[in-house]
Design a protein around this motif. Sequence first.
Motif, PDB file in Angstrom:
ATOM      1  N   TYR A  47      12.086 -30.284 -35.107  1.00  0.00           N
ATOM      2  CA  TYR A  47      11.650 -29.985 -33.494  1.00  0.00           C
ATOM      3  C   TYR A  47      11.809 -31.087 -32.929  1.00  0.00           C
ATOM      4  CZ  TYR A  47      10.047 -25.825 -35.865  1.00  0.00           C
ATOM      5  OH  TYR A  47       9.971 -24.592 -36.664  1.00  0.00           O
TER       6      TYR A  47
ATOM      7  N   GLU B 252      15.021 -23.509 -35.039  1.00  0.00           N
ATOM      8  CA  GLU B 252      14.937 -24.511 -35.865  1.00  0.00           C
ATOM      9  C   GLU B 252      16.299 -25.088 -36.419  1.00  0.00           C
ATOM     10  OE1 GLU B 252      12.111 -25.503 -39.622  1.00  0.00           O
ATOM     11  OE2 GLU B 252      12.201 -23.342 -38.894  1.00  0.00           O
ATOM     12  N   GLN B 253      17.191 -24.214 -36.492  1.00  0.00           N
ATOM     13  CA  GLN B 253      18.618 -24.987 -37.144  1.00  0.00           C
ATOM     14  C   GLN B 253      19.195 -25.995 -36.084  1.00  0.00           C
ATOM     15  OE1 GLN B 253      20.937 -21.716 -38.529  1.00  0.00           O
ATOM     16  NE2 GLN B 253      20.294 -22.063 -40.837  1.00  0.00           N
TER      17      GLN B 253
ATOM     18  N   PRO C 243       5.841 -30.315 -39.019  1.00  0.00           N
ATOM     19  CA  PRO C 243       6.437 -29.645 -40.234  1.00  0.00           C
ATOM     20  C   PRO C 243       6.313 -30.801 -41.560  1.00  0.00           C
ATOM     21  CG  PRO C 243       8.224 -30.252 -38.858  1.00  0.00           C
ATOM     22  CD  PRO C 243       7.031 -30.505 -38.048  1.00  0.00           C
TER      23      PRO C 243
ATOM     24  N   ARG D  55      11.125 -21.327 -34.249  1.00  0.00           N
ATOM     25  CA  ARG D  55      11.840 -21.149 -35.397  1.00  0.00           C
ATOM     26  C   ARG D  55      13.178 -20.402 -35.395  1.00  0.00           C
ATOM     27  NH1 ARG D  55       5.902 -18.984 -37.337  1.00  0.00           N
ATOM     28  NH2 ARG D  55       5.073 -20.961 -38.020  1.00  0.00           N
TER      29      ARG D  55
ATOM     30  N   LEU E 239       6.033 -19.540 -31.249  1.00  0.00           N
ATOM     31  CA  LEU E 239       6.380 -19.982 -32.675  1.00  0.00           C
ATOM     32  C   LEU E 239       7.815 -19.108 -32.946  1.00  0.00           C
ATOM     33  CD1 LEU E 239       3.006 -20.024 -34.561  1.00  0.00           C
ATOM     34  CD2 LEU E 239       4.057 -21.850 -33.368  1.00  0.00           C
TER      35      LEU E 239
ATOM     36  N   ILE F  97       3.418 -26.847 -32.142  1.00  0.00           N
ATOM     37  CA  ILE F  97       3.574 -26.216 -33.367  1.00  0.00           C
ATOM     38  C   ILE F  97       2.904 -27.203 -34.208  1.00  0.00           C
ATOM     39  CG2 ILE F  97       6.075 -27.214 -33.883  1.00  0.00           C
ATOM     40  CD1 ILE F  97       6.494 -24.378 -35.048  1.00  0.00           C
TER      41      ILE F  97
END
Length: 353
Positions: free
Chosen positions: A196, A190-191, A149, A187, A183, A146
């Motif tokens: 990542y 993600e929390q 970020p 996602r 993806l 990915i």
Amino acid sequence: MNEEATASGWDAIDQAMSKLYGDQEPKHYGTLISYMLGGPDPLDGLSAYKAEQPLPHWHIVTYGFSELYDKETDDAEHSGYGFELTFRLAREDTEEEPPAWALNLLQNMARYVFKSGNIFRSGDYLDANGPICEGADTQLTALAFIEDPELPEADTPNGRVKFLQMVGITGSELEAMQTWNTLGLLRACEQLMPRYITDLERDSFLQTPAVAEAVQRGIEQDGSNTGFLYVDQLDWEPAKKRLFGKTPAVLTLGAKQAGIVGKMLAGRILKGKSLNLSGPDILVVLEPGKAAGLEEGEDEVCIRLDEASATELSRKLQPKEGVLSLSSFKGLNVQIVKTYIKDQDGHVVSTIG
């Protein structure tokens, strides 16, 4: 002009990292002998930065997938392969050096790209067929990719460079990516996995109800985003004429991938999408149709599945040795053979089927 003075691609990577870490001096690991001159490591170097937020981790970046020095390719838009890899790995407070296995893993990714010419893109995944850290007691046996970020695409004198982050994932998470999409799964996690960051000690996030529900909802709404799957155990035997008729054609699959192909069929054929299975010697295209049937070429077979045959095949494909006959597709049998998982020395470590 010396090499250092023309290292504009290298400088662009340094500048991107300095925006995050200021004057921090990274741990840098260079290559003594160039890969072009017969050295073992394709990358010219790797740098590891100590990051503290959202939790202590190493932030490693590669140097070598892009053009670090002079422009050599004819592609003015992209620098080299058009990306560099990053890897965020959970770090103990006492660690002063990133683990060697992580650096070796990134070099192995480069060997794959340099030898095959295949590049990584955001949304890709890769089955490692074992722990991403060899010998470790970890559930992470695959990798996903990915966009990093915190690192936007960089414009360099040699073209654009994306920063793709490599993420360690479990076998069950890989399966969710194959039956839904990469993806979407990342996602949804993600929390639980901020930025990542890879943590060898974690369990599968699919044990978290919210993640499992997001995956199931995504599969039902979107189907599978995987239209191409490499299957190392894939074979085709055409139908044979006999005195009183003919035998069905036989599609052979390895047990390891039979189950996931079954699940992907529901997310592809029943959503009006085709699924390409590529093996060492044959390409099998499974596509939706109004009636079940097949067309055979020299190196390619097209199998059309209507709703009834796609549903039956999806249900019957399991990671278990045997021969499947289909009531909804009389001219096709599917043979499932055992899969032997081997270590780097070629020794069988487990058997599926």
